[in-house]
Write a protein that holds these residues in place. Structure first.
Motif, PDB file in Angstrom:
ATOM      1  N   GLU A  31       0.812  -1.226   0.000  1.00 34.16           N
ATOM      2  CA  GLU A  31       0.000   0.000   0.000  1.00 34.16           C
ATOM      3  C   GLU A  31       0.843   1.273   0.000  1.00 34.16           C
TER       4      GLU A  31
ATOM      5  N   ASP B 131       2.038   4.734  -1.431  1.00 34.22           N
ATOM      6  CA  ASP B 131       1.332   5.790  -2.157  1.00 34.22           C
ATOM      7  C   ASP B 131       2.198   6.454  -3.225  1.00 34.22           C
TER       8      ASP B 131
ATOM      9  N   ARG C 247      -0.544   5.078 -12.166  1.00 34.58           N
ATOM     10  CA  ARG C 247      -1.749   5.630 -11.538  1.00 34.58           C
ATOM     11  C   ARG C 247      -2.886   4.612 -11.572  1.00 34.58           C
TER      12      ARG C 247
ATOM     13  N   GLY D 275      -2.667   2.212  -8.837  1.00 35.76           N
ATOM     14  CA  GLY D 275      -3.028   2.708  -7.509  1.00 35.76           C
ATOM     15  C   GLY D 275      -2.056   3.696  -6.905  1.00 35.76           C
TER      16      GLY D 275
ATOM     17  N   LYS E 236      -0.738   7.017  -5.833  1.00 34.94           N
ATOM     18  CA  LYS E 236      -1.392   8.313  -5.632  1.00 34.94           C
ATOM     19  C   LYS E 236      -0.496   9.465  -6.059  1.00 34.94           C
TER      20      LYS E 236
ATOM     21  N   ASP F 279       3.739  14.397 -10.510  1.00 38.12           N
ATOM     22  CA  ASP F 279       3.449  15.291  -9.387  1.00 38.12           C
ATOM     23  C   ASP F 279       4.635  16.172  -9.026  1.00 38.12           C
TER      24      ASP F 279
END
Length: 539
Positions: A216, A218, A296, A299, A301, A328
């Motif tokens: 998980e 990001d 993306r 997943g 972010k 980003d």
């Protein structure tokens, strides 16, 4: 004359490789002693190379895993050639009241790529090199406590001896899991975050999919290069079996550990370590855009790019592609820095130094902005160690009220803080602290770490246990930078970090002014200076 000697002598004598010359007045072009004699007992770069060959390209192998390395060259322009100009009257970001304009009230919180930070700092990237693995507890927990971004570097899964694979893809890496878990245990979930950097090797074995879906994560950072070198990542391997394992995982190992003659030479002690190298990439615009979209969809972010001190045309290309792909943020790493094992001549002689590099970046960003293109946030890296450099890098990027540079990425100095904390705690446990250190600061960690009581008030008995003293050392170092930034903000009477701009700076030499476009001190406020003196009244 001193600068000339310093720039020439490192060609043939460097502390990085533990080499030296017999005399100090070396030839200014070659760095050799003017009189080179057969009976010289010292090892210069030439002498070391005569015995150790390619091994002499790298920092002294005996310190691998407990050191960081950087270049030695004076590039003629650095942050010391730009001065911060304080202000006497007025204030921004706070009411201009002496009872309110107190430096602790200045805010150094910032945001990059949508990530909130307690201070404009990212740390990393620390990958498969031993120094990162050995000191990760302090790095991870200290970063989490400080509320900054921490970047796990390249090749961690590929080098982890406990990693498991299925059809050539990583399905578990205990080392990667450990690194992420340690950060998150003390992360408040609001400020900072953990990022995973991936290179060509990592993409091949599916690190992106693994860390996004199972751990998980990001933030994914694509690595295109770094300031210390323009080739892939390198580490040293001290086991023949390990070298063979890594070769079978697809890495380039030098010398070939499966060659019987090499194996015999290693067993005979002719050399003590193998080199593990990563492949270099050659990105194409369409592939980058597609890759960002894919990440993306998986997943991620936040998607970022980490690139090195490449030539001006590559700076322009990188930012144009980053704009099209809408990454980003982009981290640019100036020449001269390093964290693990980079070729020493390359660290000295290749790449664009940080101040020059930022000037090129700003030129490109202004062009993109003028054309109405998407402009990614920027993090600058390359030999940053304190708050004055951070202030200057951010202020220099602010032309019209919004700085392009949102953070600075630091590598060597946080490691140094952690290693120093580790060593002095070890000395304390053995009763071997330097006498003067113990007299000034105390004989135990809870005394000589000045923020120990502050952390104990919040975390209790965890300090010194679950929160190791190495983490306290990093946290304390970063707190110094945070407080130092607040003082500088108050000095220019701007009480938010995003308010500082180019008007707060002045160049100290013509080259600095030419490269950055920031006027020299005697040119600043020139017109207003005369207007004040010519005015009939003064307010």
């Amino acid at each position: 004359m001193e600068r000339v000697l310093r720039n020439s002598s490192y060609l043939n004598a460097m502390s990085t490789t533990s080499t030296r010359t017999r005399v100090r007045d070396v030839n200014p072009q070659s760095g050799m002693c003017p009189l080179c004699i057969r009976e010289c007992p010292f090892l210069c770069e030439i002498g070391l190379s005569a015995f150790r060959g390619r091994e002499a390209l790298y920092p002294d192998p005996q310190y691998f895993g407990d050191s960081t390395a950087s270049g030695l060259k004076d590039y003629g322009l650095d942050w010391s050639h730009i001065q911060i100009l304080p202000r006497l009257r007025g204030a921004e970001g706070i009411e201009p009241d002496p009872d309110k304009m107190l430096f602790p009230k200045a805010s150094v919180e910032t945001e990059i790529g949508g990530i909130k930070l307690k201070m404009p700092v990212a740390i990393g990237a620390y990958g498969s090199t031993d120094v990162a693995r050995k000191y990760w507890d302090g790095i991870a927990i200290g970063s989490a406590l400080a509320g900054v971004i921490l970047i796990i570097g390249e090749n961690v899964c590929g080098v982890d001896p406990e990693s498991t694979f299925s059809n050539g893809k990583v399905v578990r890496s205990p080392e990667m899991e450990r690194r992420i878990k340690l950060f998150r245990e003390f992360w408040d979930g609001k400020y900072g975050n953990i990022a995973v950097q991936t290179n060509v090797e990592d993409q091949r074995i599916g690190v992106d999919e693994y860390v996004i879906s199972k751990l998980e994560v990001d933030i994914i950072e694509r690595k295109w290069g770094q300031g210390a070198k323009a080739i892939g990542g390198e580490i040293r391997v001290y086991s023949l079996e390990r070298a063979i394992e890594l070769k079978k995982r697809g890495y380039l190992i030098i010398p070939d550990p499966e060659d019987p003659e090499v194996q015999q030479a290693f067993k005979d002690g002719l050399f003590k370590s193998f080199e593990r190298h990563s492949r270099v990439g050659s990105p194409r615009a369409a592939d980058v855009i597609e890759d960002v979209e894919r990440l993306r969809e998986m997943g991620a972010k936040v998607v970022t790019i980490k690139t090195g001190a490449y030539r001006p045309v590559d700076v322009a290309w990188t930012l144009r592609v980053a704009s099209e792909a809408k990454v980003d943020y982009v981290t640019f790493d100036g020449a001269g820095g390093g964290t693990g094992m980079s070729p020493v001549p390359m660290m000295n002689e290749m790449g664009v130094p940080t101040v020059y590099l930022e000037s090129l970046i700003l030129k490109a960003l202004l062009a993109l902005k003028k054309k109405g293109k998407y402009v990614p946030d920027i993090s600058m890296a390359g030999c940053f160690i304190n708050e004055t450099q951070i202030f200057k890098a951010i202020a220099m990027s602010n032309f019209d009220g919004k700085p392009f540079v949102k953070t600075v990425t630091m590598g060597r100095s946080p490691l140094t803080a952690v290693m120093k904390a580790s060593y002095f705690c070890e000395l304390a446990s053995q009763g071997k602290l330097p006498r003067e250190f113990a007299r000034r600061f105390g004989e135990t960690p809870d005394k000589f770490f000045i923020l120990a009581d502050e952390l104990k008030a919040k975390y209790g008995d965890k300090v010194g246990k679950e929160i190791p003293w190495t983490a306290v050392g990093l946290y304390t170092y970063l707190d110094r930078i945070k407080e130092g930034l607040k003082q500088l903000l108050a000095g220019v009477r701007k009480f938010r970090i995003d308010l500082i701009d180019r008007n707060d700076l002045a160049s100290l030499k013509p080259l600095a002014a030419e490269v950055t476009g920031i006027p020299m001190v005697h040119e600043v406020d020139k017109e207003l200076f005369e207007q004040i003196l010519d005015a009939s009244t003064i307010e």
